[in-house]
Enzyme design. Structure first.
Site, mmCIF file in Angstrom:
data_model
loop_
_atom_site.group_PDB
_atom_site.id
_atom_site.type_symbol
_atom_site.label_atom_id
_atom_site.label_comp_id
_atom_site.label_asym_id
_atom_site.label_seq_id
_atom_site.Cartn_x
_atom_site.Cartn_y
_atom_site.Cartn_z
ATOM 1 N N LYS A 119 0.843 -1.206 0.000
ATOM 2 C CA LYS A 119 0.000 0.000 0.000
ATOM 3 C C LYS A 119 0.875 1.252 0.000
ATOM 4 O O LYS A 119 0.629 2.205 -0.731
ATOM 5 C CB LYS A 119 -0.934 -0.002 1.218
ATOM 6 C CG LYS A 119 -2.087 -1.007 1.092
ATOM 7 C CD LYS A 119 -2.862 -1.181 2.397
ATOM 8 C CE LYS A 119 -3.990 -2.210 2.229
ATOM 9 N NZ LYS A 119 -4.720 -2.488 3.478
ATOM 10 N N ASP B 151 -10.858 3.633 4.785
ATOM 11 C CA ASP B 151 -11.319 2.242 4.667
ATOM 12 C C ASP B 151 -12.847 2.161 4.677
ATOM 13 O O ASP B 151 -13.424 1.136 4.309
ATOM 14 C CB ASP B 151 -10.791 1.414 5.851
ATOM 15 C CG ASP B 151 -9.513 0.652 5.519
ATOM 16 O OD1 ASP B 151 -9.403 0.161 4.383
ATOM 17 O OD2 ASP B 151 -8.650 0.543 6.403
ATOM 18 N N GLN C 4 -4.484 -1.363 9.870
ATOM 19 C CA GLN C 4 -4.514 -2.674 9.219
ATOM 20 C C GLN C 4 -5.149 -3.709 10.155
ATOM 21 O O GLN C 4 -4.769 -3.822 11.323
ATOM 22 C CB GLN C 4 -3.091 -3.091 8.816
ATOM 23 C CG GLN C 4 -3.015 -4.365 8.001
ATOM 24 C CD GLN C 4 -3.676 -4.257 6.625
ATOM 25 O OE1 GLN C 4 -3.686 -3.207 5.996
ATOM 26 N NE2 GLN C 4 -4.254 -5.349 6.156
HETATM 27 N N1 GUN Z 1 -7.412 -6.349 6.383
HETATM 28 C C1 GUN Z 1 -7.888 -7.046 5.325
HETATM 29 N N2 GUN Z 1 -8.416 -6.199 4.410
HETATM 30 C C2 GUN Z 1 -8.276 -4.949 4.912
HETATM 31 C C3 GUN Z 1 -8.626 -3.661 4.427
HETATM 32 O O1 GUN Z 1 -9.203 -3.464 3.350
HETATM 33 N N3 GUN Z 1 -8.296 -2.623 5.224
HETATM 34 C C4 GUN Z 1 -7.680 -2.789 6.429
HETATM 35 N N4 GUN Z 1 -7.424 -1.712 7.152
HETATM 36 N N5 GUN Z 1 -7.347 -3.976 6.903
HETATM 37 C C5 GUN Z 1 -7.637 -5.047 6.138
#
Ligand code: GUN
Length: 284
Positions: free
Chosen positions: A53, A120, A97
């Site tokens: 990311k 998110d 995350q």
């Molecule tokens: N863990 C798995 N998918 C995601 C996501 O799209 N965002 C975040 N913050 N954590 C995740």
């Protein structure tokens, strides 16, 4: 034999578009979009996701910071960090995350993120806007799935969409997005009985339950469009989705591979949301 949906290709188009918009925003307002990624503990998969990311942010001209915190961090220290990021003007998006360690109340942490920086789309306020059909930030993976369907001009309206998995991150939000696009949506899960009777009805099948190769050839009908959100590791270390790709592709009209399907789209939509948040901040 199915056409393979190329998430890498589609995500490249979106990332190029975001880069261009980021450049324009910088030129017109001086604002550089900024993302803070918060990673707790040493989950190897999460470490890879966050690294990817941040790399993608750099390539799009988005500023990023990473906060790598020890597994034992207390909830209150994590809340203090989020409060600081909420007030930081360089930061337009905060990504915590998931999953978080067991001793931390995930819902409490997600509620602490300022809804205006919740790229998110996990804060209940933003979930509410999504349910209402008036989203502020659409969760990245579900958003990416809709972009894939649109790119391949796959009709959603009037279709039977079946979503297997009911997580807050994928299953629930993608069901809402498909509903808003006028699909007839069924959400299934581990206790749906008999699951194959429901999955066989699907014109569009979204597999998001996190069980390797769970959707087999006999669980789908001819011509189905299959979106595989799973990221599982085989005993030999190879990545595999929730769908038995080799068998299901023989019956499907379109199918996403793992890797190279939904995964790259999640990152592209995260960049999109971060840019969108920064653009919004110029008016406030
Ligand atoms: N863990 C798995 N998918 C995601 C996501 O799209 N965002 C975040 N913050 N954590 C995740």
């Amino acid at each position: 034999m199915a056409e393979i949906i190329d998430g890498k290709e589609v995500s490249q188009h979106i990332r190029k578009e975001v880069s261009e918009e980021v450049r324009k925003l910088k030129e017109e307002t001086g604002i550089v979009p900024g993302l803070a990624a918060v990673l707790v503990g040493n989950n190897p998969a999460s470490e890879i996701y966050v690294r990817n990311k941040r790399k993608a942010c750099g390539e799009a001209g988005i500023y990023s910071e990473e906060y790598k915190l020890p597994e034992e961090i207390t909830e209150s220290d994590l809340l203090s960090l989020i409060k600081k990021l909420n007030e930081d003007e360089k930061i337009h998006g905060i990504l915590v995350q998931l999953p978080l360690p067991k001793h931390i109340n995930e819902a409490k942490i997600l509620r602490a993120v300022s809804p205006s920086k919740d790229i998110d789309g996990f804060h209940p306020e933003n979930v509410g806007y999504l349910v209402e059909g008036n989203p502020r930030f659409i969760p990245c993976t579900p958003h990416g799935i809709i972009k894939l369907l649109d790119y391949y001009k796959i009709e959603i309206q009037g279709k039977e969409a079946v979503v297997v998995g009911r997580s807050n991150i994928v299953g629930k939000p993608v069901s809402l997005l498909l509903l808003h696009r006028h699909a007839t949506v069924t959400i299934c899960h581990s206790r749906t009985k008999p699951l194959e009777d429901v999955t066989r009805r699907a014109d569009i099948l979204v597999a998001a339950m996190g069980r390797a190769n769970f959707i087999t050839g006999d669980m789908v009908k001819e011509g189905v469009v299959v979106i595989d959100v799973g990221i599982n590791r085989n005993p030999d270390g190879k990545l595999t989705g929730d769908v038995d790709f080799e068998k299901v592709k023989e019956k499907a009209s379109y199918i996403t591979p793992v890797p190279g399907g939904v995964g790259p789209m999640t990152i592209a939509m995260l960049l999109w949301n971060t840019w969108s948040s920064a653009r919004g901040s110029k008016d406030s």
